[in-house]
Design a protein around this motif. Structure first.
Motif, PDB file in Angstrom:
ATOM      1  N   GLN A  19       0.807  -1.221   0.000  1.00  0.00           N
ATOM      2  CA  GLN A  19       0.000   0.000   0.000  1.00  0.00           C
ATOM      3  C   GLN A  19       0.839   1.270   0.000  1.00  0.00           C
ATOM      4  N   ARG A  20       2.135   1.117   0.165  1.00  0.00           N
ATOM      5  CA  ARG A  20       3.013   2.291   0.284  1.00  0.00           C
ATOM      6  C   ARG A  20       3.703   2.628  -1.015  1.00  0.00           C
ATOM      7  N   ALA A  37     -12.143   7.536   5.632  1.00  0.00           N
ATOM      8  CA  ALA A  37     -12.109   6.086   5.806  1.00  0.00           C
ATOM      9  C   ALA A  37     -13.512   5.513   5.904  1.00  0.00           C
ATOM     10  N   ASP A  38     -13.617   4.268   5.481  1.00  0.00           N
ATOM     11  CA  ASP A  38     -14.826   3.474   5.638  1.00  0.00           C
ATOM     12  C   ASP A  38     -14.371   2.023   5.710  1.00  0.00           C
ATOM     13  N   GLY A  39     -14.639   1.351   6.831  1.00  0.00           N
ATOM     14  CA  GLY A  39     -14.189  -0.027   6.998  1.00  0.00           C
ATOM     15  C   GLY A  39     -12.685  -0.132   6.809  1.00  0.00           C
ATOM     16  N   PRO A  40     -12.215  -1.063   5.965  1.00  0.00           N
ATOM     17  CA  PRO A  40     -10.779  -1.277   5.779  1.00  0.00           C
ATOM     18  C   PRO A  40     -10.144  -0.402   4.692  1.00  0.00           C
ATOM     19  N   VAL A  41     -10.876   0.609   4.206  1.00  0.00           N
ATOM     20  CA  VAL A  41     -10.409   1.430   3.086  1.00  0.00           C
ATOM     21  C   VAL A  41     -10.235   2.880   3.528  1.00  0.00           C
ATOM     22  N   CYS A  42      -9.154   3.490   3.051  1.00  0.00           N
ATOM     23  CA  CYS A  42      -8.901   4.905   3.296  1.00  0.00           C
ATOM     24  C   CYS A  42      -8.612   5.591   1.959  1.00  0.00           C
ATOM     25  N   GLY A  43      -9.306   6.674   1.709  1.00  0.00           N
ATOM     26  CA  GLY A  43      -9.052   7.488   0.529  1.00  0.00           C
ATOM     27  C   GLY A  43      -8.289   8.735   0.931  1.00  0.00           C
ATOM     28  N   PRO A  62      -5.055  -5.318   4.634  1.00  0.00           N
ATOM     29  CA  PRO A  62      -5.123  -6.647   4.007  1.00  0.00           C
ATOM     30  C   PRO A  62      -6.470  -7.356   4.181  1.00  0.00           C
ATOM     31  N   GLU A  63      -7.123  -7.181   5.318  1.00  0.00           N
ATOM     32  CA  GLU A  63      -8.403  -7.876   5.513  1.00  0.00           C
ATOM     33  C   GLU A  63      -9.495  -7.346   4.576  1.00  0.00           C
TER      34      GLU A  63
END
Length: 127
Positions: A19-20, A37-43, A62-63
């Motif tokens: 992700q980096r 952010a929402d759940g396991p996602v960040c914009g 990862p999840e």
């Protein structure tokens, strides 16, 4: 729940090396960007080089791999309603087929490419 978060809170979304891609997650910028952010996602959103256009990049824990679309869609919609931009753009390496496919599922459309040494695809999204 979709919400704006701090750079420190966003770091966990960029902890995995995939992700980096050259970005130190402990040094995520605090100026000139906003994190949602929402759940396991960040914009990560910033002003693009044109007025009322936002540039977006995404970090996923990862999840959340393979289950990003509903969360990313919620983030895009929240940011669209909050900032009312004319357009949101994403820039991805042409070889990053997973990201390009995810963006297509989110409703992004290819609007061009940059003929850099590693070709970059530019996609746009609007609500």
């Amino acid at each position: 729940m979709t919400r704006q978060i701090t750079a420190a809170e966003a770091a966990e979304f960029f902890a995995h090396p995939s992700q980096r891609r050259g970005v130190d997650e402990l040094a995520l910028p605090e100026e000139g960007v906003v994190y949602w952010a929402d759940g396991p996602v960040c914009g990560v959103f910033r002003d693009f080089c044109w007025p009322r256009v936002l540039d977006v990049h995404c970090g996923v824990k990862p999840e959340g791999w393979g289950k990003t679309v509903p969360h990313a869609r919620a983030i895009l919609e929240a940011v669209w309603h909050f900032y009312a931009p004319d357009l949101i753009v994403a820039q991805s390496l042409e070889r990053n087929r997973a990201v390009l496919a995810m963006n297509r599922r989110l409703g992004f459309e290819v609007i061009g490419t940059m003929p850099t040494p590693e070709r970059v695809v530019i996609q746009s999204w609007r609500l």
